[in-house]
Design an enzyme around this catalytic site. Structure first.
Site, PDB file in Angstrom:
ATOM      1  N   TYR A   1       0.822  -1.209   0.000  1.00  0.00           N
ATOM      2  CA  TYR A   1       0.000   0.000   0.000  1.00  0.00           C
ATOM      3  C   TYR A   1       0.859   1.263   0.000  1.00  0.00           C
ATOM      4  CZ  TYR A   1      -4.176  -2.779   1.066  1.00  0.00           C
ATOM      5  OH  TYR A   1      -5.208  -3.675   1.013  1.00  0.00           O
ATOM      6  N   LYS A  46       2.656 -15.304   2.792  1.00  0.00           N
ATOM      7  CA  LYS A  46       2.549 -15.990   1.497  1.00  0.00           C
ATOM      8  C   LYS A  46       3.988 -16.315   1.099  1.00  0.00           C
ATOM      9  CE  LYS A  46       0.045 -17.394  -2.007  1.00  0.00           C
ATOM     10  NZ  LYS A  46      -0.907 -18.507  -1.920  1.00  0.00           N
ATOM     11  N   ASP A  90      -4.034 -17.808   2.005  1.00  0.00           N
ATOM     12  CA  ASP A  90      -5.209 -18.459   1.405  1.00  0.00           C
ATOM     13  C   ASP A  90      -5.804 -19.480   2.370  1.00  0.00           C
ATOM     14  OD1 ASP A  90      -2.707 -19.549   0.958  1.00  0.00           O
ATOM     15  OD2 ASP A  90      -3.200 -20.457  -0.964  1.00  0.00           O
ATOM     16  N   ASP A 144      -5.897  -6.263   5.830  1.00  0.00           N
ATOM     17  CA  ASP A 144      -7.051  -5.485   5.384  1.00  0.00           C
ATOM     18  C   ASP A 144      -8.202  -6.438   5.056  1.00  0.00           C
ATOM     19  OD1 ASP A 144      -8.659  -3.531   4.375  1.00  0.00           O
ATOM     20  OD2 ASP A 144      -7.414  -3.011   2.670  1.00  0.00           O
ATOM     21  N   ASP A 187     -11.568  -7.692   7.773  1.00  0.00           N
ATOM     22  CA  ASP A 187     -12.966  -7.447   7.395  1.00  0.00           C
ATOM     23  C   ASP A 187     -13.759  -8.749   7.363  1.00  0.00           C
ATOM     24  OD1 ASP A 187     -12.640  -4.744   7.186  1.00  0.00           O
ATOM     25  OD2 ASP A 187     -13.617  -4.589   5.237  1.00  0.00           O
TER      26      ASP A 187
END
Ligand code: NAD
Length: 356
Positions: free
Chosen positions: A135, A190, A222, A246, A250
């Site tokens: 980001y 990852k 994942d 992020d 959520d």
């Protein structure tokens, strides 16, 4: 102890009022000072994060934040929009650690879209790194591809990167948070595909040497997404980077089905923090006296625990919230047949009463 109170817009002032009421009932001497932020900051001083508000936030030991945003400011240029206030506070105060508990009180198990036996009693904490990762990594942009199979075509690109100190400091926050809870930490990465996250994994493993009382495991993002909906109660504390956090936070928030219940904290390296409900300013219900104040009250409890070193008071507030739910009191967003519907103020008063 000085607390900056930033109510903001929409339902912000209504829900903050309830949390302040609760803080004032604890018998502690807190100095509280209020300042405008978001649309209210723009209306008062022409900027969503007025200088005086930022100064107060810098001076304070902790910040209790309502929410920002209102449709009437949607036509302003981006830099002046209410939402810029929260980004400005995070950046200026270096709030790099975002703590989001996802708790589902057994009384509210019916609110989740998952089967009650999967989520009832859920109590996990997701810690998201907030100021690094893809980001913020440079370079980024749009250009003509300089190489590769699509050389010469237009492309968009970003840079994923994490520096060792960035990973170390978030790992320390995560291990220390795990020490205060179930002493289990899952680091989500990852590493099978991304160098950045192989590095992340190596550093978190190294920091683990300083916390032998915490059990650490590593999980690919994942798989973590899958486990969050399959068996979320298996987790205690999860730590991950900005982008994965992020998305996962959520998803975890939605396991509980009730956005009005979820607090959050954003901390700097010294545990100074900004505390806010996970939801927005809900302009659709602002001023109606029906907003759920519990996420904000629970954010105040997190503030007592993480920034003000008042763990016992934090427990007191959280227990009071559990009590009012057990009494069957519900705001409209969590109401179901057989319970008692109350407004914002009544809910705040009930928590104050339940503190005794
Ligand atoms: P929202 O979270 O404000 O509202 C989504 C839905 O949930 C609405 O139906 C709302 O009525 C309901 N809701 C939210 N909080 C509630 C509460 N405490 N009690 C009962 N119901 C509640 O999200 P949105 O509608 O997408 O955004 C509205 C504004 O909030 C926008 O301007 C957005 O930019 C802003 N926002 C601010 C923050 C923040 O301040 N950190 C975070 C998210 C969104």
């Amino acid at each position: 102890m000085k607390i900056a109170i930033l109510p903001g817009d929409g339902i912000g002032p209504e829900i903050i009022e309830q949390a302040v009421k609760v803080l004032n009932t604890l018998g502690e001497k807190f100095e509280m000072e209020t300042a405008p932020v978001g649309g209210a900051g723009y209306a008062a001083h022409g900027h969503p994060l007025p200088e005086g508000t930022l100064k107060l936030a810098r001076q304070a030991d902790a910040i209790l934040f309502g929410s920002v945003g209102d449709w009437k400011y949607d036509t302003l240029e981006r830099a002046l929009r209410p939402e810029q206030a929260i980004l400005g506070l995070r950046k200026n105060l270096n709030l790099f650690a975002n703590l989001r508990p996802a708790i589902l009180y057994p009384e509210l198990a019916g609110a989740s879209t998952l089967k009650p036996e999967i989520v009832s009693g859920l109590d996990i904490l997701i810690i998201r790194e907030l100021t690094g990762d893809i980001y913020f990594g440079q370079p980024r942009g749009m250009r003509e591809a300089p190489d590769g199979p699509f050389k010469g075509a237009r492309e968009g690109f970003d840079t994923m990167r994490y520096a060792e100190p960035e990973i170390r400091r978030i790992a320390h926050v995560a291990f220390q948070a795990a020490q205060k809870r179930g002493k289990r930490l899952t680091s989500v990465d990852k590493a099978n595909v991304l160098e950045t996250f192989q590095f992340w994994k190596d550093i978190v493993t190294d920091v683990h040497n300083e916390y032998p009382d915490v059990a650490l495991d590593h999980m690919y993002v994942d798989n973590a997404a899958m486990q969050l909906v399959r068996a979320p109660k298996k987790f205690d504390v999860i730590v991950t980077g900005n982008m994965f956090g992020d998305i996962l936070s959520d998803a975890a928030a939605m396991l509980t089905g009730s956005i009005g219940m979820l607090p959050s904290a954003s901390l700097d390296a010294n545990n100074k923090g900004l505390y806010e409900p996970s939801h927005g300013s809900a302009p659709d219900i602002a001023g109606k006296g029906i907003a759920n104040p519990l996420a904000t009250i629970l954010s105040a409890a997190m503030m007592l625990r993480y920034s003000l070193n008042r763990a016992e008071q934090a427990n007191r507030v959280e227990t009071a919230v559990k009590k009012v739910l057990a009494q069957g009191l519900r705001t409209a967003d969590i109401y179901e047949a057989g319970t008692t519907r109350v407004g914002t103020n009544e809910m705040g008063d009930a928590v104050v009463k339940a503190l005794d």
